[in-house]
Motif scaffolding. Structure first.
Motif, mmCIF file in Angstrom:
data_model
loop_
_atom_site.group_PDB
_atom_site.id
_atom_site.type_symbol
_atom_site.label_atom_id
_atom_site.label_comp_id
_atom_site.label_asym_id
_atom_site.label_seq_id
_atom_site.Cartn_x
_atom_site.Cartn_y
_atom_site.Cartn_z
ATOM 1 N N GLU A 125 31.160 39.829 37.168
ATOM 2 C CA GLU A 125 32.584 39.713 37.599
ATOM 3 C C GLU A 125 32.538 41.334 38.367
ATOM 4 O O GLU A 125 32.782 41.542 39.691
ATOM 5 N N GLY A 126 31.511 42.641 38.114
ATOM 6 C CA GLY A 126 31.169 43.459 37.690
ATOM 7 C C GLY A 126 30.956 43.744 39.650
ATOM 8 O O GLY A 126 30.973 44.324 40.575
ATOM 9 N N ILE A 127 29.274 42.821 39.148
ATOM 10 C CA ILE A 127 28.854 42.490 41.035
ATOM 11 C C ILE A 127 29.521 41.994 41.674
ATOM 12 O O ILE A 127 29.030 42.664 42.726
ATOM 13 N N ALA A 128 30.562 41.033 41.553
ATOM 14 C CA ALA A 128 31.219 39.989 42.317
ATOM 15 C C ALA A 128 32.462 40.920 42.976
ATOM 16 O O ALA A 128 31.886 41.700 44.609
ATOM 17 N N LEU A 129 32.161 42.049 42.743
ATOM 18 C CA LEU A 129 33.188 43.224 43.019
ATOM 19 C C LEU A 129 32.802 44.384 43.801
ATOM 20 O O LEU A 129 33.420 45.226 44.920
ATOM 21 N N PRO A 166 37.605 38.493 41.375
ATOM 22 C CA PRO A 166 35.999 39.048 40.648
ATOM 23 C C PRO A 166 35.622 37.603 40.012
ATOM 24 O O PRO A 166 34.574 37.101 39.566
ATOM 25 N N PHE A 167 36.248 37.333 39.073
ATOM 26 C CA PHE A 167 36.374 36.669 37.852
ATOM 27 C C PHE A 167 36.016 34.852 38.521
ATOM 28 O O PHE A 167 35.099 33.916 37.489
ATOM 29 N N ALA A 168 36.338 34.804 39.261
ATOM 30 C CA ALA A 168 36.702 33.685 39.935
ATOM 31 C C ALA A 168 35.446 33.139 40.810
ATOM 32 O O ALA A 168 34.521 32.103 40.450
ATOM 33 N N SER A 169 34.914 34.975 41.193
ATOM 34 C CA SER A 169 33.527 34.528 42.112
ATOM 35 C C SER A 169 33.187 34.842 40.998
ATOM 36 O O SER A 169 31.823 33.766 41.395
#
Length: 218
Positions: free
Chosen positions: A88-92, A206-209
């Protein structure tokens, strides 16, 4: 997360990840519009906020497919998925890097390009604020779309078809905020709605990604 952000920013600048491409496209659209609609200054003043918002939206699309594609192709994404940093952090961070290299330059340049469209003097401030509030949502939504299409052949076209409908609310409220600001009817409501969209995107997408990336990496 800071190291990943620095890495993505460096790659975007060195590898041509849309840092200059989006600005060039933005400039071309703004310069060509007067040739298409005519030199009437009142017409250009009327359509300037909408044209600038549409041009910014399309310019942001150009580099969306590169958010995850390059890391997926060289195997870096699989390594990042096994790192201590949550997916999630990576997507953000990926979305934030895209905004810094694409959305932020577009936001800063848009008021200057409004001069070519004879934009009303009162509209410059509202345009800057609306783009600053709305372009982060474009990057976050685009990051989700890029996660959905990562690894697909010719995924860029599918990415555009998936993302464009999700961009429509931000586009509507962004252009409406500038129009209401110029008319003096109050731009607070569309700006607040656009800010709510941006906050909602950063809270949920971010969670969906991350969930989509886990599926694509299996």
């Amino acid at each position: 997360m800071i190291a990943l952000l620095r890495r993505d920013l460096a790659l975007a600048v060195r590898a041509g990840g849309g840092f200059g491409l989006g600005l060039a496209f933005f400039l071309i659209v703004v310069v060509l519009v007067p040739f298409g609609v005519g030199p009437d200054r009142s017409t250009l003043t009327l359509i300037a906020p909408g044209i600038l918002w549409v041009a910014a939206l399309l310019a942001a699309l150009l580099s969306l497919d590169r958010i995850f594609a390059l890391d997926f192709e060289d195997g870096s994404l699989a390594l990042l998925a096994t790192a201590p940093l949550p997916l999630e952090g990576i997507a953000l961070i990926k979305a934030l890097a895209h905004w810094i290299t694409t959305g932020l330059p577009l936001t800063l340049v848009a008021p200057a390009l409004g001069f070519f469209l004879n934009m009303a003097p009162d509209a410059y401030g509202y345009l800057l604020v609306s783009l600053a509030l709305g372009t982060p949502a474009l990057s976050m939504i685009g990051s989700f779309g890029a996660a959905l299409t990562v690894g697909l052949r010719r995924g860029g076209l599918l990415l555009s078809l998936l993302v464009l409908p999700l961009y429509v609310p931000t586009l509507i409220f962004g252009a409406e905020a500038v129009r209401r600001g110029v008319d003096g009817t109050g731009a607070t409501a569309p700006l607040m709605l656009m800010g709510a969209i941006t906050l909602g995107c950063f809270a949920l997408l971010p969670f969906a990604s991350a969930a989509v990336l886990r599926i694509n990496l299996r």
